[in-house]
Design a protein around this motif. Structure first.
Motif, PDB file in Angstrom:
ATOM      1  N   ALA A   1       0.993  -1.602   0.169  1.00  0.00           N
ATOM      2  CA  ALA A   1      -0.144  -0.158   0.340  1.00  0.00           C
ATOM      3  C   ALA A   1       0.856   1.180   0.135  1.00  0.00           C
ATOM      4  O   ALA A   1       0.992   2.281  -0.829  1.00  0.00           O
ATOM      5  N   PHE A   2       1.683   1.261   0.727  1.00  0.00           N
ATOM      6  CA  PHE A   2       2.856   2.066   0.851  1.00  0.00           C
ATOM      7  C   PHE A   2       3.100   2.560  -0.558  1.00  0.00           C
ATOM      8  O   PHE A   2       3.861   3.696  -0.827  1.00  0.00           O
ATOM      9  N   GLU A   3       3.833   1.087  -1.317  1.00  0.00           N
ATOM     10  CA  GLU A   3       4.608   1.320  -2.272  1.00  0.00           C
ATOM     11  C   GLU A   3       3.698   2.412  -3.073  1.00  0.00           C
ATOM     12  O   GLU A   3       4.038   2.705  -4.625  1.00  0.00           O
ATOM     13  N   ALA A   4       2.053   1.438  -3.304  1.00  0.00           N
ATOM     14  CA  ALA A   4       1.002   2.338  -4.306  1.00  0.00           C
ATOM     15  C   ALA A   4       0.747   4.165  -3.662  1.00  0.00           C
ATOM     16  O   ALA A   4       1.024   4.515  -5.014  1.00  0.00           O
ATOM     17  N   LEU A   5       1.082   4.123  -2.750  1.00  0.00           N
ATOM     18  CA  LEU A   5       1.563   5.677  -2.358  1.00  0.00           C
ATOM     19  C   LEU A   5       1.938   6.348  -2.763  1.00  0.00           C
ATOM     20  O   LEU A   5       1.825   7.905  -2.994  1.00  0.00           O
ATOM     21  N   GLY A   6       3.231   6.551  -2.928  1.00  0.00           N
ATOM     22  CA  GLY A   6       4.631   7.046  -3.457  1.00  0.00           C
ATOM     23  C   GLY A   6       5.026   8.318  -2.635  1.00  0.00           C
ATOM     24  O   GLY A   6       5.310   9.114  -3.428  1.00  0.00           O
ATOM     25  N   GLY A   7       4.796   8.064  -1.103  1.00  0.00           N
ATOM     26  CA  GLY A   7       4.617   8.904  -0.302  1.00  0.00           C
ATOM     27  C   GLY A   7       3.591  10.271  -0.229  1.00  0.00           C
ATOM     28  O   GLY A   7       3.987  10.946   0.832  1.00  0.00           O
ATOM     29  N   ILE A   8       2.409   9.985  -0.971  1.00  0.00           N
ATOM     30  CA  ILE A   8       1.529  10.715  -0.562  1.00  0.00           C
ATOM     31  C   ILE A   8       0.901  10.400   0.708  1.00  0.00           C
ATOM     32  O   ILE A   8       0.217   9.558   0.095  1.00  0.00           O
TER      33      ILE A   8
END
Length: 318
Positions: free
Chosen positions: A284-291
């Motif tokens: 999930a964090f990878e999909a968010l890309g830091g946003i």
């Protein structure tokens, strides 16, 4: 670890999420209002109007943009000025009403509830196909503690125009909680009815998981021993099943296509970390890309700090 270093550098709170046009507008509004020129209001209104006129009929995208702008401008005179100068502009009336609701959420009540409702009803007359005026009425109804028959009447007006309106479902979910005008049973019935007929990738897909986060936070808020063992909430059947249904689909590229998909992925990452499902949270964090989004991370302190700490734990524990 490449994942850790790259994501930490890029983590940020982004009201616009991945809406680049909206992000450019927010930056432009900030720069324009700093100039202090006489034409500031005209410039801002022109910029806002141009963006809101794009993607006609995309109610999901319009609601996202209108809601972000309303929050951004809640402390500004601009929405009221625009609505006063252009009383026949549905967008002006909606933005003014929504910004008043956003201000009231921070203050604890509407200063002029009748005026807000009137603005919404006038906007509904000017744009009869747009569900947004009715969505804003729902927000005002929550603040004013309207009776359920009235609220469900407004709810039906939204559904008649946009069957899976994300903002409307989340407003109804909040309204039906025990903290507002409903009960735990009503929340369960509302969520069950939605899940029985909703396609899996609709804009309101996060309603069930949001309800579980609400319940988790209510346990944390009790403090004491219950708060210490609050993680057990996520091992209970309903909570675990809510996560199981979405943990592997939402992170797939292109599965969630609505305007606030990244907000829903923040909810997913938060819930997976609360459930100590770190390997799934990493995806999930990878999909968010830091946003990051303020909610639900701010429940534990500073939102961005909580997000980054959870991101590090997901990377280390995968």
């Amino acid at each position: 670890m490449a994942f850790l270093s790259s994501r930490r550098r890029r983590s940020r709170l982004a009201l616009e999420l991945d809406d680049q046009e909206l992000g450019k507008l927010l930056k432009s509004l900030l720069a324009t209002t700093r100039t202090g020129t006489i034409a500031t209001t005209d410039l801002c209104v022109a910029q806002i109007s141009r963006l809101l006129e794009r993607d006609p009929g995309d109610w999901d995208r319009r609601a996202h943009r209108m809601g972000v702008l309303a929050d951004f401008l809640a402390g500004s005179h601009l929405p009221r000025s625009w609505a006063t100068r252009e009383p026949r502009s549905a967008d002006a009336l909606m933005l003014h009403a929504w910004s008043e609701v956003a201000r009231a959420r921070a203050q604890g009540g509407l200063d002029d509830a009748a005026g807000v409702i009137d603005s919404c009803l006038r906007a509904a007359e000017l744009a009869p196909q747009d569900p947004t005026p009715w969505v804003v009425v729902l927000g005002a109804a929550r603040l004013e503690r309207w009776e359920q028959p009235q609220v469900f009447g407004v709810w039906n007006e939204v559904l008649a125009r946009d069957r899976w309106n994300r903002e409307a479902y989340l407003n109804m979910l909040g309204y039906l909680t025990p903290q507002e005008a409903g009960s735990r049973i009503q929340v369960l019935e509302f969520v069950d009815a939605l899940c029985a007929r909703m396609p899996a990738n609709m804009p309101c897909a996060a309603t069930e998981l949001t309800a579980q986060v609400f319940q988790y936070h209510s346990v944390l808020d009790r403090g004491g021993f219950e708060a210490l063992v609050a993680r057990n909430h996520w091992s209970q059947a309903m909570a675990a099943q809510a996560l199981d249904r979405v943990a592997h689909t939402w992170v797939q590229p292109g599965f969630l296509r609505h305007a606030r998909a990244l907000a829903d992925l923040n909810i997913l990452a938060y819930a997976l970390m609360a459930a100590d499902r770190r390997h799934e949270a990493r995806a999930a964090f990878e999909a968010l890309g830091g946003i990051a989004t303020p909610w639900p991370w701010q429940a534990g302190g500073d939102a961005l700090t909580e997000f980054e700490q959870a991101q590090r734990r997901a990377a280390a524990g995968a």
